[in-house]
Design a protein around this motif. Structure first.
Motif, PDB file in Angstrom:
ATOM      1  N   TYR A 343       0.858  -1.186   0.000  1.00 36.96           N
ATOM      2  CA  TYR A 343       0.000   0.000   0.000  1.00 36.96           C
ATOM      3  C   TYR A 343       0.885   1.224   0.000  1.00 36.96           C
ATOM      4  O   TYR A 343       2.017   1.191   0.483  1.00 36.96           O
ATOM      5  CB  TYR A 343      -0.978  -0.006   1.184  1.00 36.96           C
ATOM      6  N   ASP A 344       0.371   2.297  -0.595  1.00 40.87           N
ATOM      7  CA  ASP A 344       1.171   3.518  -0.625  1.00 40.87           C
ATOM      8  C   ASP A 344       0.460   4.684   0.044  1.00 40.87           C
ATOM      9  O   ASP A 344       1.012   5.771   0.152  1.00 40.87           O
ATOM     10  CB  ASP A 344       1.579   3.871  -2.064  1.00 40.87           C
ATOM     11  N   LYS A 345      -0.797   4.440   0.473  1.00 35.60           N
ATOM     12  CA  LYS A 345      -1.512   5.542   1.149  1.00 35.60           C
ATOM     13  C   LYS A 345      -2.448   4.965   2.200  1.00 35.60           C
ATOM     14  O   LYS A 345      -3.110   3.944   1.966  1.00 35.60           O
ATOM     15  CB  LYS A 345      -2.325   6.336   0.107  1.00 35.60           C
ATOM     16  N   VAL A 347      -5.628   6.023   4.883  1.00 38.31           N
ATOM     17  CA  VAL A 347      -6.584   7.035   5.335  1.00 38.31           C
ATOM     18  C   VAL A 347      -7.231   6.487   6.602  1.00 38.31           C
ATOM     19  O   VAL A 347      -7.787   5.382   6.580  1.00 38.31           O
ATOM     20  CB  VAL A 347      -7.661   7.314   4.257  1.00 38.31           C
TER      21      VAL A 347
END
Ligand SMILES: Cc1cc2nc3c(=O)[nH]c(=O)nc-3n(C[C@H](O)[C@H](O)[C@H](O)COP(=O)(O)OP(=O)(O)OC[C@H]3O[C@@H](n4cnc5c(N)ncnc54)[C@H](O)[C@@H]3O)c2cc1C
Length: 390
Positions: A343-345, A347
């Motif tokens: 994963y790169d983000k 939330v």
């Protein structure tokens, strides 16, 4: 189903092995099904061992995987106390420690995993414990009652669950973790921040980025964990939770391909097409992780049991579902969905009391994994939104 299939032998009577036997019957297999289990007790569930089992005043009875009548009712031969020591692929038979041969047409290896052992001076002291099976849990239940200070080596799921049980019993608890945060392998920083804060508030001390040098003892009993920094951590009980290794020795000796687990294809077939491997001992391609992975969860053991049984019975293999796991930590239920490797983000949404949390992990614009704390009702909705990794 092939016409000549009459005998299926399953090695290992854990979640994977027992569910495979059950699924074979559900999918119409009418031949012999034999489960050979090394432990001497009826097949039981492991997750309660680090949770309710440790919390109760008296160690409760194990939670059985199936009621005793299940096996005879379904024509499943369950042989406990029958550790398998060798597979003869030419004769198509397994050999038990007691010297009994069980011939098979198809063999399912569901041998699980074993606790990684600690290697350092003092590792053999008598109150250095592991938690993998019912007998470990019974011993730990007793030791926890007499200990004042407990050092937990490893801040993974099992380490933190034991730490939660120990602090609830008013013990002085220190978690020693070599990484910079706990649960680094299975949870995002967003979730571990919430968990660490809550566990600290309950009185658990964390030594992060800390490596154990040795355990000092008196009269054969651990007393102090000495860290590489020189720090001394009081510990009249040491619980080691530093991961698990696949039980693949049988497969290795039989010449099956293994690499941190018995390598299997999408049907759970090993490099020998008549031998399947499922659960903690198997390394399988998983589209949600985007590669081959060995997963140690109940969900994975159950899914792979269904896949192996479907494949043997020649019925359609179930569609892939997002991997899932849970952990119970002092009133917090952490639940993960999907593959948390790419994963790169992130939330994160925080709700009530700063505890309720929902975290979304994205690879590009695709939601690849989620985790929640105390938001169990969100699971079914979230599982529909998760995509496999590319
Ligand atoms: C304390 C604890 C708590 C956990 N909590 C959670 C949780 O909250 N959520 C979650 O998703 N997962 C949890 N897990 C992980 C989960 O229990 C495992 O992923 C699951 O049990 C794997 O099932 P399995 O059948 O592959 O292996 P196992 O359950 O390990 O069963 C394998 C069986 O095979 C037997 N065996 C091994 N070798 C041989 C042999 N040569 N011959 C015969 N028998 C053999 C073993 O004795 C064992 O009984 C927990 C695990 C532990 C130890």
């Amino acid at each position: 189903m092939q016409d000549n299939l009459d005998k299926i032998v399953i090695v290992g009577a854990g979640t994977a092995g027992v569910n495979a036997a059950s699924a074979l019957r559900q999918q119409g297999f009418e031949g012999q099904v034999v489960i050979l289990g090394a432990e001497s007790v009826a097949p039981y569930q492991r997750p309660p061992l680090s949770k309710a089992f440790l919390a109760k005043d008296k160690p409760p009875a194990a939670t059985l995987l199936k009621p005793g009548a299940f096996f005879p009712t379904n024509g499943i031969t369950l042989e406990m106390g029958q550790g398998v020591v060798a597979i003869d692929r030419t004769a198509k038979a397994v050999l038990t420690k007691a010297g009994v041969h069980y011939p098979y047409d198809e063999l399912i290896l569901a041998t699980g995993s074993s606790a990684r052992r600690l290697r350092c001076p003092g590792a053999g002291l008598s109150n250095v414990c592991y938690l993998r099976n019912l007998s470990d849990a019974t011993r730990l239940h007793k030791s926890l009652r007499s200990a004042k200070s407990v050092a937990i080596l490893g801040g993974g799921v099992i380490g933190l669950e034991v730490a939660s049980a120990a602090v609830a019993l008013d013990k002085q608890v220190t978690v020693i973790e070599s990484a910079g945060r706990v649960m680094a392998r299975v949870a995002t920083p967003s979730a571990t921040n919430v968990i660490t804060r809550q566990l600290k508030a309950a009185g658990i001390r964390f030594a992060l980025n800390a490596r154990l040098a040795r355990i000092d003892g008196v009269d054969g009993q651990a007393r102090t964990c000495i860290l590489e920094s020189g720090e001394a951590v009081a510990a009249d009980l040491v619980v080691v939770g530093i991961g698990a290794l696949p039980n693949q020795g049988l497969a290795v000796h039989a010449g099956l391909l293994c690499d941190n687990g018995i390598i299997v294809d999408e049907a759970m077939r090993s490099s020998d097409p008549d031998i399947y491997a499922i659960g903690d001992c198997a390394a399988a391609e998983n589209s949600y992780y985007g590669g081959r992975i060995r997963i140690e969860t109940i969900h994975n053991a159950m899914v792979q049991a269904q896949i192996a049984a479907s494949s043997i019975c020649g019925v359609r293999i179930p569609d892939a579902a997002p991997p899932r796991f849970w952990s119970d930590l002092l009133g917090m239920k952490l639940q993960g969905l999907g593959g948390l490797t790419r994963y790169d983000k992130l939330v994160a949404f925080n709700g009530k009391n700063g505890v309720e949390t929902e975290v979304h992990a994205f690879a590009g614009d695709r939601l690849v994994a989620t985790e929640t704390i105390n938001l169990s009702k969100r699971q079914s909705e979230l599982s529909k939104l998760i995509h496999p990794a590319e």
